[in-house]
Motif scaffolding. Structure first.
Motif, PDB file in Angstrom:
ATOM      1  N   ALA A 164       0.835  -1.196   0.000  1.00 15.40           N
ATOM      2  CA  ALA A 164       0.000   0.000   0.000  1.00 15.40           C
ATOM      3  C   ALA A 164       0.864   1.236   0.000  1.00 15.40           C
ATOM      4  O   ALA A 164       1.910   1.263   0.628  1.00 15.40           O
ATOM      5  N   ALA A 196      -8.725   0.672   1.116  1.00 17.05           N
ATOM      6  CA  ALA A 196      -7.369   0.932   0.666  1.00 17.05           C
ATOM      7  C   ALA A 196      -7.293   2.306   0.019  1.00 17.05           C
ATOM      8  O   ALA A 196      -7.099   2.427  -1.173  1.00 17.05           O
ATOM      9  N   THR A 202      -5.525   6.352 -10.048  1.00 18.03           N
ATOM     10  CA  THR A 202      -5.626   5.241 -10.992  1.00 18.03           C
ATOM     11  C   THR A 202      -5.491   3.894 -10.307  1.00 18.03           C
ATOM     12  O   THR A 202      -5.625   2.870 -10.933  1.00 18.03           O
ATOM     13  N   GLU A 204      -6.157   0.574  -8.379  1.00 19.41           N
ATOM     14  CA  GLU A 204      -7.323  -0.279  -8.572  1.00 19.41           C
ATOM     15  C   GLU A 204      -8.102  -0.450  -7.275  1.00 19.41           C
ATOM     16  O   GLU A 204      -7.580  -0.298  -6.180  1.00 19.41           O
ATOM     17  N   ALA A 205      -9.346  -0.768  -7.454  1.00 17.15           N
ATOM     18  CA  ALA A 205     -10.205  -0.996  -6.289  1.00 17.15           C
ATOM     19  C   ALA A 205      -9.763  -2.271  -5.589  1.00 17.15           C
ATOM     20  O   ALA A 205      -9.138  -3.131  -6.190  1.00 17.15           O
ATOM     21  N   PRO A 206     -10.101  -2.388  -4.326  1.00 12.84           N
ATOM     22  CA  PRO A 206      -9.771  -3.632  -3.633  1.00 12.84           C
ATOM     23  C   PRO A 206     -10.612  -4.757  -4.209  1.00 12.84           C
ATOM     24  O   PRO A 206     -11.581  -4.510  -4.913  1.00 12.84           O
TER      25      PRO A 206
ATOM     26  N   ARG B 302      -1.660  -1.644  -4.983  1.00 12.26           N
ATOM     27  CA  ARG B 302      -1.913  -2.273  -3.696  1.00 12.26           C
ATOM     28  C   ARG B 302      -2.527  -3.658  -3.887  1.00 12.26           C
ATOM     29  O   ARG B 302      -2.146  -4.617  -3.230  1.00 12.26           O
ATOM     30  N   VAL B 303      -3.479  -3.713  -4.788  1.00  8.86           N
ATOM     31  CA  VAL B 303      -4.046  -5.021  -5.088  1.00  8.86           C
ATOM     32  C   VAL B 303      -3.397  -5.519  -6.360  1.00  8.86           C
ATOM     33  O   VAL B 303      -3.501  -4.889  -7.401  1.00  8.86           O
ATOM     34  N   ARG B 305      -3.255  -7.381  -9.424  1.00  9.16           N
ATOM     35  CA  ARG B 305      -4.072  -8.130 -10.366  1.00  9.16           C
ATOM     36  C   ARG B 305      -3.186  -8.634 -11.475  1.00  9.16           C
ATOM     37  O   ARG B 305      -2.482  -7.872 -12.112  1.00  9.16           O
TER      38      ARG B 305
END
Ligand code: SF4
Ligand code: SF4
Lengths: 231, 378
Positions: A164, A196, A202, A204-206, B302-303, B305
């Protein structure tokens, strides 16, 4: 035959040197600074409250689902003493299940949790494994009493391990509030990535499963979380 | 089978083969592993390995985990070669996601993986000594040095065994300041220990008498049975994935691939002993050329993908070819996650290698495979 003699020579030599073992309960090896014991919470001595806002990010990222966190309004914020709008209400970690993976430390945006790197932790040999479920006072004890002198927290640890980006205080407070809103209403007010909150628009969503986890009580959320896989 | 080894007067008697269970809880089986031996006197006429006692769903569990949460499960797949398994997994994710780890991270990974190989082989020598009747001696020697390595790893990662330190894109945090000096110090002391182990075991009459010429494996058989790692190299085939299909930065280092001559148990020991020296050599080269710089790739979300696709990544773990097969469907979790355990494939040759030997020798043959049951059952 020579081979046996050589082996015996090795043994005799070894018998003459000092032992390398340490008699554990009476003597203890010095632990390295990075030593990872079990996770404990940190106490903010300036305001006299925990650093933890109860945002549940750690609980969601824990691979073994051993944490339970709830959040409440911070009375110190109403009194104008603290910047934290929300604060941790209940916090449980099941030490019997924790695998000391350090992930909760890395994902926490508030530097509120660290791995214990002292010998004075919780004694793990118990008669009942229920006794290993630690509550908030137990988790804060080490930091409060000053046993945890220099916890290891890599200054750039979070960003470095790619979990993060850092948040400054304001963003953090907003995140805490947003998380609590989402928890109560099951929806997100503005940002897609509430748990988060990232400065990077930009980003990304969790994962979808995280959103579903927001809706129930933390206990239910933990169960939901792992079932939300795509596979 | 093999009736003629009986004394003549016994062959007139009517005898039957009996079944003997070895394990699942038996120190000689290196974990919870069961062998059903059919024996005719002291001779083994059939071996039926029973596995599955350690099955924990280590392939299925990660399919419900974020890509970074999976790393901890790889530590627990082969708990003696954690860095090697982590290396395999993170490289698989990196290949699929197109992440390029920075130079320094690659060096750190190679150094730690090679140190881990030494630690794992030390463990092998310790346990193997117990199998052949050296009792605690070799075990204590090997563990003393393995402990040095583990302390060293603890200084870097904080954990003694389940490191959870490599990440897709780099490593979790940077090395401590005195790393270089500390690492060479550890290497020196470990190499002294390996010398001692060499003196204790390799020319020891007991080891020679029991291991030389025991269950030789030809190159063809080795390949047909799917052996890999030191087991395959002991047959004389120069096959090492670090050379055959260089991953990470292994193409920059010089090292020899030790091989045996006839694939017997003694050759397997020799190969492993020599591999420890080669690993130490790689670490020394890497220490000299290790650059400064970032330890994590830039711009990771953070995630994480991973784009849809599939990848098979294999590394040379101390036990052989450790592989990870990942299928991604574009989400933050692997859709399919398959592990090829080197010990599993090596163990499948147990029957072919043991039949016709004495019971006590079967224990040695099993020990020489160097199985880790967590990797076999996953
Ligand atoms: S992530 Fe940090 S602030 Fe949030 S609940 Fe966990 S410990 Fe508390
Ligand atoms: S260290 Fe890992 S297993 Fe333990 S509480 Fe934190 S995230 Fe969960």
């Amino acid at each position: 035959m020579l081979g046996v003699l050589k082996a015996i020579q090795t043994t005799v030599k070894a018998a003459l040197r000092k032992p390398v073992t340490v008699q554990y309960p009476t003597e203890k090896k010095t632990l390295p600074h990075r030593s990872r014991g079990l996770p404990v919470l940190l106490w903010d001595f300036d305001i006299n409250e925990p650093f933890c806002t109860g945002c549940q990010v750690c609980a969601r990222y824990c691979p073994v689902d051993c944490m339970t966190v709830t959040m409440k309004d911070n009375p110190n914020f109403a009194a104008g003493k603290s910047k934290r709008k929300k604060i941790v209400d209940k916090f449980y970690i099941d030490y019997a299940r924790c695998m000391r993976c350090d992930i909760c430390v890395e994902v926490c945006n508030f530097d509120a949790i660290v791995m214990n790197n002292t010998w004075q932790g919780v004694e793990l040999s118990r008669y009942d494994r229920q006794d290993l479920v630690m509550d908030l006072p137990a988790l804060l004890r080490q930091s409060k009493t000053g046993e945890l002198e220099t916890p290891f927290r890599e200054p750039m640890g979070v960003a470095h391990s790619g979990w993060a980006p850092r948040m400054d205080e304001e963003e953090a407070a907003a995140a805490a509030e947003a998380a609590s809103l989402e928890k109560h209403h099951g929806t997100s007010p503005d940002k897609p990535s509430l748990s988060a909150p990232t400065p990077d628009p930009t980003a990304e969503a969790p994962p979808e499963s995280k959103a579903s986890a927001e809706q129930g009580t933390p206990e239910a959320a933990e169960g939901l979380e792992k079932e939300g896989g795509e596979g | 089978m093999a009736i003629e080894t009986r004394p003549p007067h016994e062959s007139d008697l009517e005898t039957i083969d009996i079944n003997v269970n070895v394990g699942p809880q038996h120190p000689a089986t290196h974990g919870v592993f069961r062998m059903v031996l059919t024996i005719d006197g002291e001779l083994v006429v059939d071996v039926d390995p029973v596995i599955g006692y350690m099955h924990r769903g280590n392939e299925k569990l990660p399919e419900n985990c974020d890509y970074r949460q999976v790393i901890g499960y790889h530590d627990r797949t082969d708990y003696l070669a954690q860095f090697n398994t982590e290396h395999c997994y993170v490289e698989a994710v990196e290949r699929l996601a197109g992440i390029k780890p920075p130079e320094r991270a690659e060096y750190i990974r190679v150094v730690l993986a090679e140190m881990n190989r030494i630690a794992s082989h030390l463990m092998f020598f310790g346990a193997f000594g117990t199998d052949i009747g050296l009792f605690g001696t070799s075990f204590m020697y090997a563990f003393r040095d393995r402990e040095t390595i583990q302390d060293f790893f603890e200084e870097i990662t904080g954990e003694r065994m389940m490191y959870n330190y490599f990440r897709p894109g780099g490593v979790a945090w940077d090395l401590p300041d005195n790393f270089r000096q500390r690492c060479s110090q550890v290497l020196d002391s470990v190499e002294r220990g390996v010398e001692q182990l060499d003196g204790l075991m390799m020319e020891n009459e007991v080891v020679l008498a029991r291991c030389r010429g025991l269950s030789p494996v030809t190159v063809e058989d080795g390949i047909n049975w799917g052996l890999s790692g030191p087991m395959l190299r002991a047959t004389g085939l120069k096959h090492d994935i670090r050379r055959a299909e260089p991953y990470s930065i292994y193409d920059r280092f010089q090292f020899d691939i030790p091989t045996g001559k006839q694939g017997d148990v003694y050759d397997r020991l020799v190969v492993r002993l020599e591999e420890m020296h080669q690993s130490a050599w790689i670490v020394r080269q890497a220490l000299e050329t290790m650059p400064e710089g970032p330890i994590m790739a830039e711009g990771l979300k953070r995630v994480l993908r991973v784009p849809a696709g599939e990848v098979y990544m294999r590394v040379e773990s101390p036990r052989g070819e450790y592989g990870v097969y990942l299928v991604s469907q574009g989400s933050d979790k692997p859709w399919r996650h398959k592990v090829r355990g080197a010990s599993f494939s090596n163990l499948s040759a147990l029957r072919a290698m043991s039949v016709g030997n004495f019971v006590s020798d079967v224990i040695i043959i099993l020990g020489s495979i160097d199985i880790v049951l967590c990797e076999v059952d996953r």
